[in-house]
Every structure is written in structure tokens, then in C-alpha cells.
Design a protein around this motif. Structure first.
Motif, short mmCIF file in Angstrom:
data_model
loop_
_atom_site.label_atom_id
_atom_site.label_comp_id
_atom_site.label_asym_id
_atom_site.label_seq_id
_atom_site.Cartn_x
_atom_site.Cartn_y
_atom_site.Cartn_z
N CYS A 34 0.97 -1.37 0.33
CA CYS A 34 0.00 -0.05 0.04
C CYS A 34 0.70 0.96 0.40
O CYS A 34 1.98 1.01 0.43
CB CYS A 34 -0.67 -0.09 1.37
SG CYS A 34 -0.37 0.49 3.03
N GLU A 35 0.45 2.34 -0.11
CA GLU A 35 1.42 3.37 -0.69
C GLU A 35 1.10 4.23 0.74
O GLU A 35 -0.01 5.65 0.98
CB GLU A 35 1.18 4.28 -1.77
CG GLU A 35 0.73 3.99 -2.99
CD GLU A 35 1.04 4.55 -4.09
OE1 GLU A 35 0.67 6.09 -4.38
OE2 GLU A 35 1.22 4.26 -5.55
N ALA A 36 1.66 4.37 1.55
CA ALA A 36 1.33 5.37 2.47
C ALA A 36 1.94 6.56 2.05
O ALA A 36 2.59 6.74 1.74
CB ALA A 36 2.66 5.08 3.77
N PRO A 37 0.87 7.72 3.55
CA PRO A 37 1.30 8.17 3.03
C PRO A 37 2.48 10.06 3.50
O PRO A 37 2.44 10.16 4.73
CB PRO A 37 -0.16 9.43 3.43
CG PRO A 37 -0.67 8.42 4.18
CD PRO A 37 -0.08 7.37 3.67
N VAL A 38 3.62 9.85 2.88
CA VAL A 38 4.95 9.81 3.35
C VAL A 38 5.25 10.54 1.92
O VAL A 38 5.89 10.15 1.27
CB VAL A 38 5.78 8.64 4.22
CG1 VAL A 38 5.15 8.18 5.49
CG2 VAL A 38 5.95 7.51 3.51
N GLU A 39 6.45 11.80 3.11
CA GLU A 39 7.67 12.37 1.99
C GLU A 39 8.80 10.81 2.37
O GLU A 39 8.94 10.14 2.65
CB GLU A 39 8.51 13.54 3.12
CG GLU A 39 6.86 14.76 3.28
CD GLU A 39 6.45 15.14 1.39
OE1 GLU A 39 7.09 15.29 0.50
OE2 GLU A 39 5.31 15.79 1.30
N ARG A 40 9.47 11.00 0.79
CA ARG A 40 10.49 10.26 0.16
C ARG A 40 10.56 8.64 0.83
O ARG A 40 11.05 8.07 1.21
CB ARG A 40 11.65 11.05 1.28
CG ARG A 40 12.78 12.20 1.05
CD ARG A 40 14.14 12.30 1.35
NE ARG A 40 13.35 12.17 3.13
CZ ARG A 40 12.84 13.19 3.75
NH1 ARG A 40 12.62 14.18 3.40
NH2 ARG A 40 13.55 12.85 4.77
N LYS B 134 20.95 23.67 16.01
CA LYS B 134 19.31 23.63 16.04
C LYS B 134 18.53 22.76 15.72
O LYS B 134 19.06 21.78 15.02
CB LYS B 134 19.04 25.16 14.59
CG LYS B 134 19.68 26.08 15.06
CD LYS B 134 19.60 27.39 13.69
CE LYS B 134 19.83 28.68 14.69
NZ LYS B 134 19.98 30.10 12.95
N THR B 135 17.19 23.32 16.21
CA THR B 135 16.13 21.35 15.27
C THR B 135 15.48 22.38 13.90
O THR B 135 14.80 23.54 14.20
CB THR B 135 15.03 21.42 16.49
OG1 THR B 135 15.87 21.30 18.25
CG2 THR B 135 13.67 20.88 15.31
N VAL B 136 16.11 22.06 12.96
CA VAL B 136 14.85 21.99 11.86
C VAL B 136 13.88 20.82 11.57
O VAL B 136 13.94 19.74 11.80
CB VAL B 136 16.41 21.59 10.71
CG1 VAL B 136 15.42 21.81 8.81
CG2 VAL B 136 17.03 22.85 11.43
N THR B 137 12.63 21.01 11.41
CA THR B 137 11.70 20.64 11.21
C THR B 137 10.96 20.01 10.02
O THR B 137 10.68 21.22 9.15
CB THR B 137 10.75 20.68 12.50
OG1 THR B 137 11.28 20.83 13.73
CG2 THR B 137 9.11 20.18 12.40
N GLU B 138 10.81 18.93 9.86
CA GLU B 138 9.72 19.26 7.89
C GLU B 138 8.74 18.79 8.83
O GLU B 138 8.14 17.82 9.31
CB GLU B 138 10.76 17.51 7.51
CG GLU B 138 11.93 17.92 6.63
CD GLU B 138 12.54 17.65 5.36
OE1 GLU B 138 11.19 17.37 4.31
OE2 GLU B 138 13.08 16.55 6.23
N HIS B 139 7.37 19.60 7.96
CA HIS B 139 6.20 19.11 8.35
C HIS B 139 5.84 18.08 8.24
O HIS B 139 6.12 18.38 6.46
CB HIS B 139 5.61 20.75 8.74
CG HIS B 139 5.45 21.50 9.94
ND1 HIS B 139 5.30 21.42 11.19
CD2 HIS B 139 6.78 22.32 9.86
CE1 HIS B 139 6.17 21.89 11.54
NE2 HIS B 139 6.54 22.81 11.36
N ASP B 140 4.81 17.77 7.90
CA ASP B 140 3.61 16.52 7.52
C ASP B 140 4.57 15.21 6.81
O ASP B 140 4.22 14.48 5.35
CB ASP B 140 2.70 16.85 6.51
CG ASP B 140 1.93 17.59 7.56
OD1 ASP B 140 1.51 18.08 8.64
OD2 ASP B 140 1.47 19.64 6.70
#
Length: 376
Positions: A66-72, A334-340
Motif C-alpha cells: 500500500c502507498e503510505a502517505p509519507v515524504e521520500r 538548531k532543530t530543523v523540522t519538516e512538517h507532515d
């Protein structure tokens, strides 16, 4: 090196929080409480022992691509219909054979292990925690089997075992041992040489029964606990909350990483616990295991961690209806956050070093995926 921007992902940078006094790692310690070796020996004699490969050879459930809705996304699959929808069991932790061994295989197999906790309510019996062995030789068509976790005990009629009622929020597999997070006690240890085949035909019974059978809540296999690393601190240091675990094979001797979930997350910590030559946390001359590092990360709603290069990567949740985030943090930086990046309800992380992939899973019924993304 920080993650690059990916399509659809918003990246935010925030400074690490300042704290008046850094925690002192040596004050965070563990005492080891082994299971009674006589009990383990008696159970080993009375019950057939199975290997991880043997459990997988008898896998009784199949996942599906199945295609999970995730980046990369590099690969993903879904549970069978029952496991995807159940509210009785909630998936939490994940670890892989690439944690267990440097080359990524265990007993010649590529394997994931996940954990689940029983959400018992309204008078239901709490059956504790279970794990799932998943053969991912073909990750588009995985096969798997659930195994109940149990603690050896002296029963009325001989050696028996009881359920382990914990959240099981994180897993770390190293060599022949599986480490399971126990939120308020520390880290439980399971030696994979103690996988017992039981009768498994009575879903409401566990352990030795008056008729001489051993039951496993309807499961065919039980994994017996071999010990507990009980956590405590010195000099008034606040104890850790064990929300997730991972294996750290980056930067020095191998170690376990343990971190805290909290919301909003001020002062949340990450502990590095060194592993000794036998694959167990290394005890000092005083008999205690002491943390090698304690980092104050200060990230809210952390659910899992992986150490990749000079970065610590954290999966964080953002409420039931929102995708999960991926944060990259370096000590003093620093903290670098990628959302969703993740589906709603992301959980534990595990880094598959040979393929440079991060494995994770999501917990919400109807939105349950197991997936791997590029670690960048």
C-alpha cells in the motif's frame, strides 16, 4: 548536513532551548534484575523452543502493498484487515534486523519487529503487550506472526508466566536480545532463545493451566522476559520517562538510545546507554549501568529517534488529524523540522544503515502503515 526541502514539506528552524544546568549522565543509572534462571530453565525444558526463523516459517498472517502517505517513501505496506482496524491492540515500537546485526540480516532473514499494547477498557482483561515478527524479504508482500510477551513466574502447579502490562512504546534489537521500553521502570530484556511454543487454543488463558497445558492468549508463541534494567537516579536528578528506544551504531561504541514523550516538550531528554561486549548495557564496578550521555533536546511529542551521521532524527506526532513531523537535531545546534512527513500518529524509528532508510509505523486504526523513507 540538514535535510533538503522536499515537495510539500514546510521546514521550520528553532533554536535549542537554554537550561540552567545540564544533567549529569553519571547520575542516571540502572540496576539489572535477571529473571530466575531456574524458572527459565524449567520452561525451556517443558516447552519447545523456536527460533526467529522458525516463527517466520510458520507465519500465519499476510500484509499487502500500500502507498503510505509519507515524504521520500521507499517502501510501505499495510497489515491485514483485522490488524489494520483493531482497537484492541495499538502498534507502537519498531526495530529491525539491521539493528540486530551490522549487515542487516538475522539468521539469514531480513526482519522487522513491532510492538503493540492492549488498550483494555470497560472491564476487559488487559493481555499486556505483544510483538510481531515480520519477514520483509519481499516488503510488498510481507508475512508475519504475533507473539505474546510474558514474565516467568512460579505458578500453583509449577513454572508459569504472566502478562507484561506496559505501553511498549519502543523497541531495540541487538544481537540475540530484544529491549522493550517500560515507561516508568526502565528497559525490559528478552533473550530470543526463550521463544516458547504453547498450545495457544484458549484466547482468554495465559500460562500453565490445571490440565497441564500452557496457553498464550490464543497465540502459538510466547517470548519470555529474561531481565529488567530498572532505572533510578542519584542526587535528586529527575528520572527518565522511557517512551521510545533505538540502537545507535553511529559514532563510537554501539549503544541504546532512550527518549521521552512530553507535550509541550520543554526539557525533554535523550539518553545514550553504552552496550558492552556481550550486547548488554555495560555495568561498572559498582554493578550499575550508567548513562554515557544525557541530552536536553526540548522537542515536544517525540515518538522515536534514530542517530544518522551527526544528526539525531525524531518522529513527532501532531494530533489525530495531522501528519507527523520529522525533526533533525544536533547537540548544541538548531532543530530543523519538516512538517507532515509522516501519516497521523507516527511512532518509533529504526535506522536501516545498509540501505540508509528510516523505518517507522503509524498507530491509528484505519490509518496504519509500516514504511521506510530515505534518511537523506
Amino acid at each position: 548536513m540538514l535535510f533538503a526541502v522536499t515537495c510539500g514539506a514546510f521546514i521550520a528552524q528553532t533554536p535549542s532551548p537554554a537550561h540552567a544546568a545540564a544533567p549529569k549522565p553519571g547520575r542516571y543509572k540502572f540496576s539489572y534484575e535477571p529473571a530466575d534462571p531456574k524458572l527459565l530453565g524449567e520452561l525451556d525444558e517443558k516447552l519447545p523452543n523456536a527460533s526467529v526463523g522458525g516463527v517466520l516459517d510458520g507465519a500465519n498472517r499476510s500484509g499487502r502493498a500500500c502507498e503510505a502517505p509519507v515524504e521520500r517513501r521507499e517502501v510501505s505496506f499495510c497489515w491485514n484487515d483485522d490488524d489494520a482496524a483493531t482497537r484492541k491492540w495499538m502498534p507502537q515500537g519498531i526495530t529491525t534486523s539491521a539493528d540486530a546485526t551490522a549487515d542487516g540480516s538475522y539468521q539469514g532473514r531480513e526482519v522487522l519487529i513491532t510492538s503493540w499494547y492492549d488498550t483494555a477498557s470497560g472491564g476487559e482483561e488487559d493481555k499486556g503487550a505483544r510483538i510481531t515478527f515480520i519477514d520483509v524479504a519481499d516488503p510488498a508482500a510481507p508475512v508475519y506472526r504475533h507473539v505474546i510477551l510474558a514474565a516467568p513466574t512460579h505458578g500453583d502447579h509449577g513454572a508459569s508466566f504472566t502478562p507484561i502490562r506496559i505501553h511498549a512504546g519502543g523497541l531495540a534489537w541487538y544481537g540475540d536480545r530484544l529491549y522493550v521500553a517500560d515507561t516508568w521502570r526502565g528497559i525490559r530484556v528478552f533473550d530470543l532463545s526463550h521463544i516458547w511454543r504453547v498450545d495457544g487454543d484458549s484466547p482468554e488463558l495465559l500460562g500453565l493451566q490445571p490440565d497441564g497445558t500452557y496457553q498464550g492468549y490464543g497465540y502459538a508463541y510466547v517470548l519470555g522476559q529474561s531481565g529488567l534494567f530498572r532505572h533510578s537516579t542519584d542526587d535528586g536528578e529527575p528520572g527518565l520517562r522511557f517512551s521510545f528506544l533505538s540502537v545507535d551504531r553511529t559514532g563510537g561504541p554501539d549503544a541504546l538510545l532512550a527518549g521521552e514523550f512530553a507535550e509541550p516538550g520543554d526539557g525533554t531528554r535523550l539518553a545514550r546507554i553504552p552496550l558492552g561486549s556481550e550486547g548488554m548495557p555495560a555495568r561498572g564496578d559498582d554493578g550499575f549501568v550508567r548513562c554515557e550521555q544525557i541530552h536536553v533536546v526540548g522537542i515536544g511529542s517525540m515518538q522515536g529517534v534514530a542517530h544518522v551521521g551527526d544528526r539525531y532524527l525524531f518522529a513527532t506526532s501532531d494530533g489525530d488529524g495531522n501528519g507527523g513531523d520529522l525533526s533533525s537535531w544536533t547537540p548544541g545546534g538548531k532543530t530543523v523540522t519538516e512538517h507532515d512527513v509522516f501519516p497521523p500518529g507516527p511512532e518509533d524509528l529504526s535506522y536501516w544503515g545498509p540501505d540508509k532508510r528510516l523505518w517507522s509505523l503509524s498507530e491509528h486504526p484505519g490509518q496504519r502503515f509500516v514504511y521506510a523513507i530515505s534518511a537523506g
